[in-house]
Design an enzyme around this catalytic site. Structure first.
Site, short mmCIF file in Angstrom:
data_model
loop_
_atom_site.label_atom_id
_atom_site.label_comp_id
_atom_site.label_asym_id
_atom_site.label_seq_id
_atom_site.Cartn_x
_atom_site.Cartn_y
_atom_site.Cartn_z
N CYS A 1 0.82 -1.22 0.00
CA CYS A 1 0.00 0.00 0.00
C CYS A 1 0.85 1.27 0.00
O CYS A 1 0.65 2.17 -0.81
CB CYS A 1 -0.94 0.00 1.20
N HIS A 2 1.83 1.34 0.91
CA HIS A 2 2.62 2.56 1.03
C HIS A 2 4.11 2.31 1.23
O HIS A 2 4.85 3.22 1.58
CB HIS A 2 2.07 3.43 2.18
N GLY A 3 4.54 1.07 1.05
CA GLY A 3 5.97 0.78 1.05
C GLY A 3 6.63 0.53 2.38
O GLY A 3 7.86 0.53 2.47
#
Length: 201
Positions: free
Chosen positions: A156-158
């Protein structure tokens, strides 16, 4: 004789038939009663403990279990996986699990974040925005870099987490993955949801 007109074979048949019907009735009544003693799906979702057989997890494998409606990961870490954990401390936000002490029970405040270094038990929800990170046990994959020695990557956001669920620096997630309460019932069975056998009593 008074009993000379009685058909004994018919009497035996009726007694046997009555006993069979009575036995079937007892089983029919007992089955729902015994089933009612097992936790329902609603009770499991509300937090009833979940028993898990560790023999289902191969070395290096992650298996997902559901507890309180959440994914719980059980990982059978290999000796190489365990050995690499200490080398990552400088790259982690909270290597000793002290910044957010409530994210793991006291028995998991160690390098391995577990009761036994071989087995890791984590809630599989990213501490950033609640996505479910992907298990990436491979070493140095092209998309994660040469210094990656295994762990979880959140698509999703690393955010990245090591093989103890500890969060790396410079990623969106602010804290380590949560360790749920659990204990070993025996060498091959854990109970997720309780810290020890006393809580089960």
């Amino acid at each position: 004789m008074a009993n000379s007109g009685v058909d004994k074979s018919r009497r035996r048949f009726l007694i046997a038939a009555t006993a069979a019907v009575g036995g079937a009735g007892t089983v029919a009544l007992a089955a729902p009663f015994l089933a009612s003693m097992s936790p329902s799906a609603r009770a499991l979702a509300a937090g009833a403990p979940v028993e898990f057989n560790l023999s289902k997890v191969e070395p290096g494998q992650q298996v997902r279990v559901k507890w309180r409606g959440k994914p719980v990961w059980v990982v059978n870490r290999t000796p190489d996986m365990v050995k690499g954990l200490a080398s990552l401390n400088e790259k982690l936000k909270d290597p000793e699990s002290t910044i957010f002490p409530k994210q793991q029970p006291e028995y998991a405040k160690n390098l391995y974040r577990s009761r036994k270094e071989q087995y890791l038990v984590l809630i599989g929800i990213c501490t950033h925005l609640g996505c479910s990170p992907t298990y990436r046990p491979e070493v140095a994959p092209a998309d994660l870099g040469a210094d990656w020695i295994g762990g979880w990557y959140c698509p999703c956001h690393g955010s990245r987490f090591d093989l103890a669920g500890r969060v790396f620096k410079n990623v969106p997630a602010g804290s380590n993955l949560e360790v749920p309460p659990y204990y070993f019932k025996d060498d091959s069975t854990i109970l997720i949801g309780l810290n020890d056998v006393k809580e089960a009593a």
